[in-house]
Design a protein around this motif. Structure first.
Motif, PDB file in Angstrom:
ATOM      1  N   SER A 402      30.042  14.320  -3.547  1.00 30.29           N
ATOM      2  CA  SER A 402      29.990  14.587  -2.109  1.00 30.29           C
ATOM      3  C   SER A 402      31.028  13.739  -1.375  1.00 30.29           C
ATOM      4  N   GLN A 403      31.516  14.283  -0.254  1.00 25.24           N
ATOM      5  CA  GLN A 403      32.529  13.560   0.519  1.00 25.24           C
ATOM      6  C   GLN A 403      32.151  13.566   1.995  1.00 25.24           C
ATOM      7  N   THR A 404      32.385  12.401   2.630  1.00 25.03           N
ATOM      8  CA  THR A 404      32.136  12.313   4.064  1.00 25.03           C
ATOM      9  C   THR A 404      33.365  11.726   4.740  1.00 25.03           C
ATOM     10  N   ASN A 405      33.499  12.024   6.037  1.00 22.45           N
ATOM     11  CA  ASN A 405      34.596  11.430   6.799  1.00 22.45           C
ATOM     12  C   ASN A 405      34.126  10.145   7.464  1.00 22.45           C
ATOM     13  N   LEU A 406      34.983   9.155   7.417  1.00 30.30           N
ATOM     14  CA  LEU A 406      34.635   7.851   7.951  1.00 30.30           C
ATOM     15  C   LEU A 406      35.738   7.441   8.915  1.00 30.30           C
TER      16      LEU A 406
END
Length: 423
Positions: A402-406
Motif C-alpha cells: 500500500s502507498q500513501t502520500n505524505l
RNA sequence: GCGGGUGUAGCUCAGUUGGUUAGAGCGCCAGAUUGUGGCUUUGGAGGUCGCCGGUUCAAAUCCGGUCACUCGCCCCA
C-alpha cells in the motif's frame, strides 16, 4: 581462492562476526557494572618481565607461547598472553594499592603462539574482571557469581558446568606438590611421555592428563584436599556456601589445576561440552602473591577471564542494525536529480533523530525497490517529478504494497513517530 | 612442536577405471517490466581445479613435496 590472507591464527571480524563479538563484550560490561566493576584498559604489550615473573618462568605460556620482541630502543617487550598481570601492574603503577579494594573490568586482544583450532586463535579476545584487595572468600564468590550471570545472559550457562577447587595457600600447596612428586616419581616409567616431562615442569597438571594410563595411576595419587590446612579449608567452604546461597550451581573438582603459577586457594572453570577440546569458556581464581612477585606490595586478588570467540560461538544470534527507511529519488520534471538533493536533506534530518536511512546510490525504481527489499526495509519513501509538484512523498509499505502520500512539511515528524513505534 | 582429515566459481558442493570444451544449487549482473520489490522466466559474468615438481600420448583425478584450512595431542580462554 585469493592468496591474500591474514596471518595464521588471526581472523578478521567481519560485520556478522563482529555482531557476536560486540554482544559478548556489551553483556560482560553491563554485568560487571551491576557488581561495581569499572572498565579499564592496559597496553597490549608490556615489558617481558611483567609476564615472565608471575606466570612462572617454566610455564608453557611463557616458554613457548609468547610473542616477544626487542624494540628499537633495545627494550624486551611481550604481547600480552593474558590480562591479569598487566592489570595488577597498572594497579601498582597508579599507586592504587593505597585505595583498595579496586574492581576492574577489561576487554581486548591477547596473543599466544599456538597451533590454531576451533575456539583457539593466536590473536584472540578476552573479557575479564579483577577484584583486588580483599582476602575475604566473599570476593571469590562475588567474582564467580558475576561470571555466572554473564554466561546466563549470553544463554550459555545452561550448557556449562562450574568446576571448583582449592589449591590451598603457598604452604599447603608446596606440601602437596612434594607429596605428589614423590608418588609419581615412583611410577615415572609408567607415565606417558608428556606427563614425564610435566613431572619437572608442572606436576599438578598431570592430574588433568587425558592419557588412559596416566588416569589409572592418578587414581591412587594423594589428593590435594587432604593437604589443605585449616585456613584453606575454611576459605573454600565459605566460597561454596555463598555460591550455594546465591543459587550458583557448581561441583567440587579435586583434579582442577590451573596452568599459571600465581593461583592459590580458589580455582574455577566454567566448562562446556559444545566446543570440542576447547571446553573452558571462563576460568580464573585467586592470586594473592601476584602483586608481590611483580615487585609491588602484598595485594590479594581474585578474577577471571573468558574467551570472547568461544562465547560468541556458543551464544548464537546477536543484534544487528535496525531495519532502515529507504528513500528513493527519481528524476524531476526537467529530468534532473534535484529530487535527490531534497531527499538527501530529509534523510539527514531523520538520521539526526536516530533513524537508519538508506539511499541507494543508483538504479531505476525497480532496482532500488529490490535493494530496499534486500536491506529488509518495511517502509520506502519515493520522490520524483509528480511528488515534487505536489510537495509530497510517496510512502510505500513493503509488507502489503500500500502507498500513501505524505506532505513534505509533516514528513520528518510522521516518519520519526512511525519508526519509534516500530522499535 | 607432534599426529589425522580436507583443498574445484563469492558460498555449499558434484566431477565415473586418468580422456578432449570442468558442472550444479545459492548468490551476483542484466532483460522480460523506461515510475513499483518479493514470485516466475530468459540470458550473462565469474575457475592459474591451493602451489611446485614427477609419471603419462593425456592429470582436477595417480605419486612426491610444499602451503593453507581443519580436528586431536600439548597447553589454555
Amino acid at each position: 581462492m585469493s592468496k591474500l590472507q591474514s596471518p595464521r591464527g588471526t581472523a578478521d571480524l567481519m560485520p556478522e562476526d563482529m555482531a557476536g563479538h560486540r554482544h559478548v563484550i556489551d553483556t560482560a560490561k553491563s554485568c560487571a557494572g551491576v557488581f561495581g566493576f569499572e572498565e579499564m584498559a592496559t597496553p597490549i604489550f608490556e615489558f617481558t618481565d611483567v609476564f615472565a615473573r608471575p606466570l612462572g618462568e617454566s610455564s608453557d605460556v611463557v616458554t613457548k607461547e609468547t610473542y616477544s620482541f626487542t624494540d628499537r630502543g633495545g627494550e624486551g617487550l611481550t604481547l600480552r598472553p593474558e590480562g591479569t598481570a598487566g592489570v595488577v601492574r597498572a594497579l601498582i603503577s597508579a599507586g592504587l594499592t593505597q585505595t583498595l579494594p579496586q574492581k576492574f573490568y577489561y576487554q581486548g586482544p591477547m596473543f599466544r603462539y599456538e597451533r590454531p583450532q576451533k575456539g583457539r586463535m593466536r590473536q584472540f579476545h578476552q573479557v575479564g574482571v579483577e577484584l583486588l584487595g580483599p582476602t575475604s572468600p566473599m570476593a571469590d564468590a562475588e567474582v564467580i557469581a558475576l561470571g555466572a550471570m554473564m554466561l546466563d545472559q549470553l544463554g550459555v550457562l545452561a550448557s556449562c558446568r562450574l568446576h571448583l577447587n582449592s589449591l590451598g595457600d603457598a604452604e599447603c600447596r608446596a606440601a602437596y606438590r612434594s607429596a605428589l612428586v614423590a608418588f609419581l616419581s615412583g611410577v615415572k616409567d609408567q607415565l606417558s611421555e608428556d606427563s614425564q616431562r610435566r613431572l619437572d615442569t608442572n606436576p599438578l597438571r598431570i592430574l588433568d592428563s587425558k592419557d588412559e594410563g596416566d588416569r589409572a595411576l592418578i587414581a591412587d595419587a594423594p589428593l590435594l584436599g587432604d593437604y589443605l590446612n585449616e585456613a584453606s579449608t575454611a576459605h573454600i567452604e565459605r566460597v561454596m556456601e555463598q555460591l550455594a546461597a546465591a543459587g550458583v550451581a557448581f561441583e567440587r573438582d579435586p583434579k582442577l589445576v590451573r596452568g599459571l603459577d600465581y593461583y592459590c586457594h580458589t580455582a574455577f572453570e566454567f566448562i562446556t561440552s559444545d566446543l570440542g577440546a576447547q571446553g573452558t569458556v571462563l576460568g580464573g581464581g585467586r592470586y594473592d602473591g601476584l602483586a608481590e612477585t611483580l615487585g609491588g606490595p602484598n595485594v590479594a586478588g581474585v578474577g577471571w577471564a573468558a574467551g570472547v570467540e568461544r562465547l560468541a560461538l556458543l551464544s548464537g544470534q546477536a543484534p544487528r542494525l535496525d531495519a532502515p527507511l529507504v528513500l528513493i529519488a527519481l528524476p524531476d520534471a526537467e529530468g534532473q536529480m534535484s529530487t535527490e538533493t531534497q531527499l538527501f536533506a530529509l534523510a539527514n534530518q531523520l538520521r539526526q533523530r536516530g533513524i537508519r536511512v538508506e539511499m541507494p546510490f543508483s538504479g531505476n525504481l525497480g532496482k532500488q525497490l529490490k535493494r530496499a527489499d534486500k536491506l529488509g526495509a518495511r517502509y520506502v519513501g519515493i520522490f520524483g517529478a509528480d511528488e515534487a509538484a505536489q510537495k509530497a512523498l510517496v510512502l510505500r509499505d513493503m509488507q502489503d504494497g500500500s502507498q500513501t502520500n505524505l506532505g513534505l512539511d509533516a514528513a520528518v515528524d510522521h516518519l520519526s513517530t512511525l519508526f519509534q513505534d516500530q522499535s
